[in-house]
Design an enzyme around this catalytic site. Structure first.
Site, short mmCIF file in Angstrom:
data_model
loop_
_atom_site.label_atom_id
_atom_site.label_comp_id
_atom_site.label_asym_id
_atom_site.label_seq_id
_atom_site.Cartn_x
_atom_site.Cartn_y
_atom_site.Cartn_z
N TYR A 103 1.80 -2.59 -13.36
CA TYR A 103 1.06 -2.91 -14.57
C TYR A 103 1.62 -4.13 -15.30
O TYR A 103 1.07 -4.56 -16.30
CB TYR A 103 1.08 -1.73 -15.55
CG TYR A 103 0.06 -0.67 -15.25
CD1 TYR A 103 -0.07 -0.16 -13.97
CD2 TYR A 103 -0.78 -0.18 -16.24
CE1 TYR A 103 -1.00 0.82 -13.69
CE2 TYR A 103 -1.71 0.80 -15.96
CZ TYR A 103 -1.82 1.30 -14.68
OH TYR A 103 -2.74 2.26 -14.41
N LYS A 141 7.79 8.21 -6.58
CA LYS A 141 7.41 8.17 -5.16
C LYS A 141 8.55 7.47 -4.41
O LYS A 141 8.35 6.52 -3.64
CB LYS A 141 6.06 7.44 -5.03
CG LYS A 141 5.45 7.49 -3.66
CD LYS A 141 4.96 8.88 -3.26
CE LYS A 141 4.49 8.87 -1.81
NZ LYS A 141 4.36 10.20 -1.22
N ASP A 158 3.28 13.13 -5.16
CA ASP A 158 2.18 13.87 -4.53
C ASP A 158 2.40 15.37 -4.68
O ASP A 158 1.47 16.13 -4.99
CB ASP A 158 1.96 13.47 -3.07
CG ASP A 158 3.23 13.09 -2.33
OD1 ASP A 158 4.27 12.97 -2.99
OD2 ASP A 158 3.19 12.94 -1.11
N ASP A 213 0.17 7.04 -15.42
CA ASP A 213 -1.23 6.89 -15.81
C ASP A 213 -2.07 7.96 -15.12
O ASP A 213 -2.87 8.65 -15.76
CB ASP A 213 -1.69 5.49 -15.39
CG ASP A 213 -2.97 5.07 -16.10
OD1 ASP A 213 -3.44 5.81 -16.97
OD2 ASP A 213 -3.51 3.99 -15.76
#
Ligand code: NAP
Length: 408
Positions: free
Chosen positions: A153, A220, A274, A298
């Protein structure tokens, strides 16, 4: 810069000093912004009046951004607005349209970067009576601390086919041994130690202050080792360096405490993103505070909000040290602009968060209870009415009034 007849909140020795008549700037916003702001202001003022019997009062100061700023000053984000938000420290805003083209990608991103509002905080909890797609939405009571300034971002990217992307690809392929296809677009994902640590520190301080017994670093890192993986490592490092006396890891919980979390400790663990999306659906009650890099933050905050009934009632804040901008988390919903129709709950609950932030928690609690009671009485705006049996359809302002009538 405009002024209002009140006193400025100041920040001294690491603390906010809040007068009984604080000047608080507001941005009405675009689209449905003015509708929800009118309803929210009425509720906030009524709650403060009732909680403190006239001894405290917010002195609102209108500042401009978005299309209203453009029509008045020919710019979407006047410098005066940035200066006022910084000077008065605490403010609240409605949603802003992202203008297409122009010198910046998004007014919201620009505000976050200019004011260094590094944490996007979204407390997600269930209000009784709201229709939800899951069986036990009341198990969700999770506050997300999303890093707000870095990650993909940050806006560092070059379009496919441009001269700049050609230079970047050539450098990476020639100098760094990569094998990137020449017809690629490129984006950069910076995640720094300092930004990670200040976010996790804020999340830990929140957990301590609000008696939340679990902090989870979501990432992640198994795939993006030096960004997301580093986020996890720096998070643990910060906790070890600064919160050793109160924090314990999952390993310590099992080895030293026989898997029973002592009452005076905070469990700090981490989850791969995940798996975390499954966890929030299957075992939400095991999670209290999440610290998350920008992109995954987000996604996960919207997924959590859906579990408790959707965007119309999701509050949020963008917080730095000390500047704080509270905001509705949805957009401008332009097709409903000016119809006094949409749910003002998101901005009203953001107002309650703002009152908590300045230490006026009695008024904040009144608002949350009043909103819950209105929904329990099935007095709701269209978005909830269409999902509920025999509910009464209210306009945006009527829903605000229903909350005011239930403040106690
Ligand atoms: P949006 O404005 O959030 O609206 C999408 C849909 O969400 C609406 O059509 C409506 O659904 C529902 N919704 C949103 N707010 C609601 C409310 N208060 N009560 C009930 N339902 C509500 O998203 P968008 O159409 O993608 O974005 C429009 C503009 O907003 C864009 O310019 C975007 O850049 C901007 N935006 C600003 C912010 C911000 O300022 N923080 C955040 C996001 C987007 P139904 O149609 O089902 O009724």
């Amino acid at each position: 810069m405009g002024s209002a007849n009140g006193t400025r909140i100041i920040f001294k020795d690491g603390k906010l000093i809040v007068p009984d008549d604080p000047i608080i700037p507001f941005i009405g916003g675009d689209g449905v912004g003015p509708d929800i702001w009118r309803a929210a202001k009425a509720v906030i003022d009524a709650a403060v009046g009732k909680a403190y019997q006239g001894l405290r009062q917010i002195k609102w100061l209108e500042v401009y951004a978005g299309s209203r700023a453009y029509s008045l000053f020919n710019t979407y984000l006047p410098e005066d607005t940035i200066d006022a938000l910084r000077y008065y420290i605490v403010s609240i805003k409605g949603p802003l349209t992202t203008p297409v083209g122009g010198g910046f990608r998004s007014l919201n991103v620009t505000l976050r970067q200019r004011l260094d509002l590094f944490a996007c905080i979204r407390p997600v909890r269930y209000y009784r009576g709201i229709p939800s797609p899951v069986k036990k939405p009341e198990l969700v009571d999770i506050t997300v601390f999303r890093e707000n300034t870095e990650d993909v971002y940050a806006g560092i990217e070059w379009p496919q086919g441009s001269d700049d992307v050609g230079k970047v690809i050539k450098f990476l392929n020639d100098e760094m041994g990569t094998n990137i296809k020449v017809d690629s677009g490129i984006g950069i994902k910076p995640i720094s130690k300092s930004s990670t640590k200040r976010l996790v520190r804020m999340a830990m301080e929140y957990a301590i202050k609000n008696s939340k017994n679990t902090l989870t670093l979501v990432h992640k890192g198994n795939i993006m080792k030096f960004t997301e993986g580093a986020f996890r490592d720096w998070g643990y490092e910060l906790v070890k360096d600064e919160f050793r006396d109160i924090a314990i890891t999952e390993h310590e919980l099992i080895e030293k405490f026989d898997s029973k979390l002592p009452e005076d400790k905070i469990l700090v663990n981490d989850r791969i993103a995940d798996s975390m999306f499954q966890q929030i659906l299957l075992r939400p009650s095991e999670y209290k505070v999440l610290a998350v890099p920008n992109l995954i933050g987000d996604f996960i905050s919207d997924a959590l909000v859906a579990q408790v009934g959707g965007l119309g009632i999701a509050p949020g804040a963008n917080i730095g040290i000390p500047t704080a901008v509270f905001e509705a988390t949805h957009g401008t919903a332009p097709k409903y602009a000016g119809q006094d129709k949409v749910n003002p709950g998101s901005l009203i609950l953001s107002g309650a968060m703002m009152l908590d932030y300045i230490g006026w928690d009695r008024a904040a609690d009144m608002i949350r209870h009043g909103l819950e009671k209105a929904i329990m009485d099935k007095l709701v705006t269209y978005d909830l009415e269409r999902q509920m049996e025999s509910a009464t359809l209210l306009s945006c302002s009527e829903f605000g009034q229903a909350i005011v009538d239930r403040l106690e």
